[in-house]
Write a protein that holds these residues in place. Structure first.
Motif, PDB file in Angstrom:
ATOM      1  N   MET A 105       0.696  -1.045   0.082  1.00 15.23           N
ATOM      2  CA  MET A 105       0.139  -0.031   0.185  1.00 15.23           C
ATOM      3  C   MET A 105       0.861   1.257  -0.065  1.00 15.23           C
ATOM      4  O   MET A 105       1.767   1.267   0.787  1.00 15.23           O
ATOM      5  N   PRO A 106       0.494   2.312  -0.723  1.00 10.37           N
ATOM      6  CA  PRO A 106       1.393   3.384  -1.055  1.00 10.37           C
ATOM      7  C   PRO A 106       1.462   4.096   0.468  1.00 10.37           C
ATOM      8  O   PRO A 106       0.277   4.141   1.331  1.00 10.37           O
ATOM      9  N   ARG A 107       2.308   4.847   0.882  1.00 10.16           N
ATOM     10  CA  ARG A 107       2.353   5.451   2.319  1.00 10.16           C
ATOM     11  C   ARG A 107       2.536   6.961   1.799  1.00 10.16           C
ATOM     12  O   ARG A 107       3.471   7.394   0.867  1.00 10.16           O
ATOM     13  N   GLY A 108       1.920   7.564   2.849  1.00  6.35           N
ATOM     14  CA  GLY A 108       2.189   9.097   2.759  1.00  6.35           C
ATOM     15  C   GLY A 108       3.496   9.408   3.517  1.00  6.35           C
ATOM     16  O   GLY A 108       4.284   8.644   3.951  1.00  6.35           O
TER      17      GLY A 108
ATOM     18  N   ALA B  75       4.010   8.518   7.261  1.00  7.18           N
ATOM     19  CA  ALA B  75       4.246   7.168   7.253  1.00  7.18           C
ATOM     20  C   ALA B  75       5.781   6.834   6.955  1.00  7.18           C
ATOM     21  O   ALA B  75       6.421   5.984   7.622  1.00  7.18           O
ATOM     22  N   SER B  76       6.190   7.323   5.711  1.00  7.31           N
ATOM     23  CA  SER B  76       7.616   7.175   5.207  1.00  7.31           C
ATOM     24  C   SER B  76       8.570   7.521   6.264  1.00  7.31           C
ATOM     25  O   SER B  76       9.398   7.007   6.245  1.00  7.31           O
TER      26      SER B  76
ATOM     27  N   SER C 169      -0.300   2.064  12.177  1.00  5.51           N
ATOM     28  CA  SER C 169      -0.764   2.952  11.035  1.00  5.51           C
ATOM     29  C   SER C 169       0.561   3.308  10.043  1.00  5.51           C
ATOM     30  O   SER C 169       0.376   3.780   9.017  1.00  5.51           O
TER      31      SER C 169
ATOM     32  N   SER D 115       2.817   1.152   8.958  1.00  4.61           N
ATOM     33  CA  SER D 115       2.983   0.020   8.090  1.00  4.61           C
ATOM     34  C   SER D 115       1.895  -0.016   7.169  1.00  4.61           C
ATOM     35  O   SER D 115       1.797  -0.388   5.791  1.00  4.61           O
ATOM     36  N   THR D 116       0.642   0.372   7.517  1.00  4.89           N
ATOM     37  CA  THR D 116      -0.527   0.490   6.503  1.00  4.89           C
ATOM     38  C   THR D 116      -0.384   1.769   5.767  1.00  4.89           C
ATOM     39  O   THR D 116      -1.121   1.944   4.845  1.00  4.89           O
ATOM     40  N   GLY D 117       0.198   3.012   6.051  1.00  8.84           N
ATOM     41  CA  GLY D 117       0.332   3.947   5.367  1.00  8.84           C
ATOM     42  C   GLY D 117      -0.580   5.154   5.764  1.00  8.84           C
ATOM     43  O   GLY D 117      -0.758   6.219   5.363  1.00  8.84           O
TER      44      GLY D 117
ATOM     45  N   GLN E 196       0.116  -7.080   6.961  1.00  8.84           N
ATOM     46  CA  GLN E 196       0.524  -5.743   6.418  1.00  8.84           C
ATOM     47  C   GLN E 196       1.753  -4.923   6.929  1.00  8.84           C
ATOM     48  O   GLN E 196       1.980  -3.925   6.774  1.00  8.84           O
TER      49      GLN E 196
ATOM     50  N   GLU F 105     -10.277   4.738   6.667  1.00 12.60           N
ATOM     51  CA  GLU F 105      -9.392   4.517   5.695  1.00 12.60           C
ATOM     52  C   GLU F 105      -9.294   3.042   5.470  1.00 12.60           C
ATOM     53  O   GLU F 105      -9.057   2.565   4.425  1.00 12.60           O
TER      54      GLU F 105
END
Length: 284
Positions: free
Chosen positions: A1-4, A7-8, A33, A35-37, A131, A219
């Motif tokens: 899942m793309p991370r914001g 999160a990154s 949160s 790891s889930t992005g 995840q 989300e």
């Protein structure tokens, strides 16, 4: 899942923390949160280390200190899965540091694959580990994660049956109406929170997904293809309704729509029809 971006940034911080850990471990993962992005500016970093033996509190404090931790607080008891956790502030932000015996975690994943439990607190391990952002992963843990797959059909049906059983009580539905008419919001709110949590369990089972935690609802639900229209928004509206009657009507309407989506393969039609009748009576 793309991370914001948040999160990154936290994931990169977790990499630095693991590099500085100076303690033996078999595997390491960021869960929650990050790891889930979903992480935002208020999110902490949940870093779980998988070890051969659980550390003592003194050893946990030692690791927190090496990571620059301040205000160290230990969870008073292990979680239901047997893991132990410590919370602290650090230069990288708030940290939740967890330790779990890797052999026990792998065995737990095997039990989940076999559908051995309906306990939500244990079922969420599958989604948490599935995840997770794995920073280090042993061969054995890798095999366990790669073999996890989707929840088995029999488990999904068992979860649905367990949830519906808790709603199959006409008196309990009438009590919701009584509490609303009295303006007795606390016991009514307790029932509504339980209803919301059960609806989430149904939603995950309906979509063939392992159960997620009871947060980041908007989300999480966005990624589920089968759901009532505006599920998260309507749930928020129900839980924040200005009076008990409105809350009852909103929740009953949302549940009724969710129940209408359940296929006969997952739920007995007569049971579903009976509970939908209770929803209709409460919604008025």
């Amino acid at each position: 899942m793309p991370r914001g971006a948040e999160a990154s940034r936290r994931l990169a911080a977790a990499e630095r923390l693991v590099a500085r850990a100076g303690t033996p471990f078999l595997s390491a993962a960021v869960v929650g949160s990050v790891s889930t992005g979903f992480a935002d500016g208020d999110s902490d970093i949940e870093l779980e280390l998988f070890v051969e033996e659980l550390p003592t509190e003194a050893e946990r404090e030692g690791l927190a200190a090496r990571l620059g931790g301040r205000g160290v607080v230990h969870y008073p008891a292990p979680l239901k899965d047997g893991s132990v956790w410590t919370v602290c502030d650090s230069p990288e932000g708030w940290l939740e540091l967890g330790w779990q015996v890797e052999e026990k975690a792998i065995a737990a994943l095997g039990e989940l694959r076999r559908g051995a439990t309906l306990d939500h607190e244990l079922l969420v391990l599958a989604s948490a580990y599935g995840q997770a952002a794995w920073l280090r992963r042993s061969e054995a843990m890798g095999q366990a994660i790669d073999g996890l797959g989707a929840p088995p059909e029999a488990l999904r049906a068992a979860i649905v049956a367990e949830v519906l059983r808790q709603w199959d009580n006409e008196l309990a539905w009438k009590v919701r109406g009584v509490l609303a008419r009295r303006g007795d919001r606390l016991p009514l709110a307790q029932r509504h929170v339980a209803d919301a949590q059960r609806m989430l369990r149904l939603l995950f089972a309906l979509n063939g997904r392992w159960e997620g935690d009871y947060k980041w609802i908007r989300e999480q639900s966005e990624g589920l293809p089968i759901k009532p229209s505006d599920f998260a928004g309507r749930l928020d509206l129900a839980l924040g309704a200005p009076d008990g009657g409105s809350a009852n009507a909103e929740l009953a309407g949302l549940l009724d729509e969710l129940l209408s989506l359940l296929p006969a393969a997952l739920a007995a039609p007569d049971l579903v029809a009976r509970i939908r009748g209770y929803c209709g009576a409460l919604a008025g």
